[in-house]
Design an enzyme around this catalytic site. Structure first.
Site, PDB file in Angstrom:
ATOM      1  N   ASP A 269       0.870  -1.166   0.000  1.00  0.00           N
ATOM      2  CA  ASP A 269       0.000   0.000   0.000  1.00  0.00           C
ATOM      3  C   ASP A 269       0.916   1.229   0.000  1.00  0.00           C
ATOM      4  O   ASP A 269       2.135   1.128   0.119  1.00  0.00           O
ATOM      5  CB  ASP A 269      -0.964  -0.031   1.205  1.00  0.00           C
TER       6      ASP A 269
HETATM    7  C1  GLC Z   1      -4.322   4.366  -0.224  1.00  0.00           C
HETATM    8  C2  GLC Z   1      -5.208   3.184   0.118  1.00  0.00           C
HETATM    9  C3  GLC Z   1      -5.247   2.111  -0.931  1.00  0.00           C
HETATM   10  C4  GLC Z   1      -5.047   2.732  -2.294  1.00  0.00           C
HETATM   11  C5  GLC Z   1      -3.617   3.261  -2.309  1.00  0.00           C
HETATM   12  C6  GLC Z   1      -3.278   3.944  -3.652  1.00  0.00           C
HETATM   13  O1  GLC Z   1      -3.685   4.825   0.931  1.00  0.00           O
HETATM   14  O2  GLC Z   1      -4.984   2.548   1.370  1.00  0.00           O
HETATM   15  O3  GLC Z   1      -6.500   1.436  -0.811  1.00  0.00           O
HETATM   16  O4  GLC Z   1      -5.225   1.762  -3.311  1.00  0.00           O
HETATM   17  O5  GLC Z   1      -3.367   4.173  -1.255  1.00  0.00           O
HETATM   18  O6  GLC Z   1      -3.989   5.133  -3.765  1.00  0.00           O
END
Ligand code: GLC
Length: 749
Positions: A269
């Site tokens: 993430d």
């Molecule tokens: C965010 C979220 C995730 C998302 C990622 C990219 O913090 O936790 O669900 O896909 O970053 O934006």
């Protein structure tokens, strides 16, 4: 290319070029004019050399077709090995045609329709040149204080599995498991794992649970999405039993790869690899890089940890170099599965390629249908609803004309496309019968600091609150019925949107209280990204329609339901608490040794509260209709079965009301005695049927051994002989049919 050719390609790369494939950056690193959508903390990530940008393997949240085409073109010009860029984005429940938030969608229990919504999502993304979507989010949730319940499929394992499978099939196509066809994308199951169980519902907080709780409740939705062929999985921010998921070798290699047989790309993430340091799990970026690679993380989203630290590590350690090669091969296989080596522009080469279906009539019709089937009728005293044609309606509340009804994760949606509730009612009612007033602010004053950079997206309240209230009371007095559109703001929900007390804002409660003194029927239409606590207002209104954040078609869907043009059929996929002190509250809890047998049971020494009921305000599976369904003639073909037999349960459902409508018939099972205590009941099957007035249908459920299995502490998945109670009903609380069955090793002759 076949895998052998892909392996050869990996071998042709330098170490720096290999690492480049594991870097994911936002478009602004390539072009200062790039308007990538920002979805996380913005800070300098410390990329040390520009070659790392030129070698980057994938891009996060650039969603403009022209920018994608230009970035790919310039990248390929510089790329020695002509390895195309991957474009990934957070398109969770719609690209331009925005569907209801996922927590609303699962209230439809209509998974073929949810799959259709994912097909629309994929088609619109394909036309924009996006290759991967970070959806579906399938975290099981039991705590409405957490802001991201809006994005989740709810509290039930079976609904979570159905959602995961439907979304992956809609996004990727359920044909050839290898290659992803035109019009489809690669899906990403997230967040692995159990992000929804954060302690106290506080965003990014730690998660701690037994392995059997994890296996029996929280893992099945991820497993089902992987079984459906999802090409990516994303790690979760949280720790699981003390170890951050992004550095958790047991979770990502033993469980994800070996037990769940996932062979796709594991992406971190946002900045989660660097956050291993903040967690206190890695001493520095070098150890964070090593821990993440050892834990099987392939792509480093939006940090420079892999870019800056992996080269030295892999040069010193052949085993790590082998892991690097594995990770790079998986990324190249994903690009190959998307056909990018043959067509790096994947359908956006020229304008002619585009069959523009974005926001098409058909797409909006699908969105309308899903919104109508996702909005839950929670109360309807004295048949207040549906509205009758000649009623004088006062539409009051901050959501009467609000366009921000798309939900937190509709990052590519355009609120200008949204139909407001006022527009919807104007389309269906005689304008002389409809008056409108705002009545109150959407948010209480002085809450802006809670919203960080979203402050400038909050509604600007220019009018005096007293005047707003007076105007509302004035039109209410001259009307027959009040439709009161209230709710939490979209930025009180979503990522970073945890709330200690998920109730309506004080300014709106004041409006409801004032209007409830007028002795006029009030229909409350509630917008929100979570089960809000409505206990304080529930007895003040005659009807409640829970709209969630219904997406682009908001006003038309709600108006169709208010006027009876559509009949509500949705049933809750998450429990509504009476008070925040009950949270976490969910239907499939364990029995305890001193259960609160019923509300009248006032014995002190029972599992109860002295200041509140144990019961929710509205239970899982609950939802009303304008018509009535009668359940009768329950039958079992037998009352015991061996593991390779089934028990057939049949019943008749009849529409005895005056509206045609859909009913969701639910089957729950309780394992009476087992080697680990089992929940009071578990949803094991459901059927959504459509009945005209007076029509009846014979329903059949087949109970098989699979429904009785559970994960044991030793990891085995099996059932145990003994007694089971089966319940059939309209929701998880009201059982219209209960019978005992037995699982036996053999029948007594
Ligand atoms: C965010 C979220 C995730 C998302 C990622 C990219 O913090 O936790 O669900 O896909 O970053 O934006």
């Amino acid at each position: 290319m076949n895998n052998e050719m892909l392996r050869k390609k990996v071998d042709q790369l330098t170490i720096q070029e290999k690492i480049g494939q594991l870097i994911q950056l936002t478009g602004n690193f390539f072009d200062t004019h790039n308007d990538s959508v920002v979805t996380g903390p913005q800070k300098k990530i410390g990329l040390s050399r520009s070659y790392q940008i030129n070698n980057t393997g994938s891009i996060l949240n650039t969603v403009d077709k022209q920018q994608i085409r230009e970035m790919q073109r310039t990248h390929l010009l510089k790329s020695t090995h002509k390895i195309p860029l991957l474009f990934m984005a957070d398109i969770i429940y719609g690209f331009k045609t925005i569907f209801p938030i996922p927590l609303a969608q699962t209230c439809s229990w209509n998974f073929p329709l949810i799959e259709e919504s994912a097909t629309v999502l994929a088609k619109e993304c394909y036309e924009a040149g996006i290759h991967v979507t970070f959806a579906p989010m399938v975290d099981l949730v039991r705590d409405p204080r957490w802001g991201r319940v809006m994005e989740a499929p709810g509290e039930d394992t079976l609904l979570g599995e159905c959602y995961a499978e439907s979304m992956v099939n809609g996004i990727q196509g359920n044909g050839d498991a290898q290659h992803i066809p035109k019009g489809k994308l690669a899906a990403c199951i997230k967040h692995f794992a159990a992000y929804g169980a954060a302690v106290a519902g506080r965003e990014y907080n730690s998660v701690d649970m037994s392995e059997s709780m994890l296996r029996n409740f929280f893992l099945p939705s991820y497993a089902k999405g992987i079984e459906a062929g999802a090409k990516l999985v994303m790690t979760a921010f949280n720790t699981l039993n003390g170890i951050p998921c992004t550095g958790n070798k047991w979770l990502n290699r033993d469980m994800l790869r070996d037990t769940l047989h996932f062979d796709g790309v594991l992406i971190s993430d946002y900045a989660a690899i660097d956050e291993l340091i903040t967690h206190g799990y890695a001493e520095n970026q070098t150890s964070a890089a090593k821990q993440a690679l050892l834990a099987g993380v392939d792509i480093d989203m939006k940090t420079a940890v892999y870019a800056n630290k992996l080269e030295k590590l892999v040069k010193q350690n052949q085993d790590l170099h082998a892991l690097l090669d594995e990770a790079v091969l998986r990324v190249l296989m994903l690009k190959n599965d998307l056909g990018l080596f043959d067509d790096p522009y994947r359908g956006i080469q020229t304008e002619e390629d585009i069959t523009n279906t974005i926001l098409s009539k058909e797409h909006k019709e699908t969105a309308l249908k899903l919104a109508e089937e996702s909005i839950v009728l929670l109360k309807n005293n004295n048949h207040t609803l549906p509205l009758s044609r000649n009623q004088k309606v006062a539409l009051i509340g901050p959501y009467a004309e609000e366009k921000a009804t798309l939900g937190f994760w509709a990052i590519t949606g355009d609120e200008a496309d949204t139909i407001t509730l006022k527009d919807g009612l104007h389309a269906l009612l005689d304008t002389s019968c409809l008056s409108v007033a705002r009545g109150a602010y959407l948010l209480d004053k002085h809450t802006e600091n809670l919203y960080d950079k979203y402050n400038d997206k909050l509604p600007v309240e220019s009018e005096d609150e007293e005047t707003l209230l007076e105007e509302a009371i004035a039109i209410a007095k001259t009307s027959d019925i009040i439709v009161l559109a209230v709710g939490e703001n979209t930025y009180q929900s979503g990522e970073g949107g945890s709330r200690t007390n998920p109730v309506l804002p004080a300014t709106q409660l004041r409006l409801i209280n004032a209007l409830s003194t007028l002795a006029k029927p009030i229909v409350l239409v509630v917008y929100g990204g979570r089960p809000l606590i409505l206990t304080e207002v529930e007895e003040k209104v005659s009807a409640i329609l829970y709209a969630w954040f219904p997406g682009t078609m908001n006003g038309l869907a709600v108006a169709n339901l208010l006027t009876g043009k559509a009949n509500p059929s949705a049933k809750l996929s998450m429990t509504f608490p009476r008070s925040v002190g009950q949270i976490p509250i969910y239907y499939n809890e364990l029995r305890t040794g001193r259960p609160q047998l019923d509300e009248e049971n006032t014995h002190r020494f029972a599992s109860r509260y002295i200041d509140q009921s144990n019961l929710p305000l509205y239970p899982f599976g609950f939802g009303k209709s304008y018509t009535h369904f009668q359940y009768s003639d329950f039958r079992l073909n037998q009352e015991e079965m061996t593991k390779n037999e089934q028990i057939k349960v049949t019943l008749t459902v009849k529409n005895t009301g005056s509206y045609s409508g859909k009913e969701i018939v639910q089957l729950y099972i309780c394992d009476k005695v087992a080697s680990i205590t089992r929940p009071v009941k578990l949803l094991k099957a459901f059927k959504k049927i459509d009945l005209k007035v007076g029509e009846s249908q014979r329903i059949e459920f087949e109970i098989d051994n699979n429904m009785l299995k559970f994960y044991h502490p030793d990891g085995s998945f099996d059932s145990e002989h003994g007694d089971f109670d089966i319940f059939i009903g309209k929701d998880s609380a009201e059982h219209l049919f209960k019978r005992r069955i037995r699982l036996v090793s053999k029948h007594n002759t």
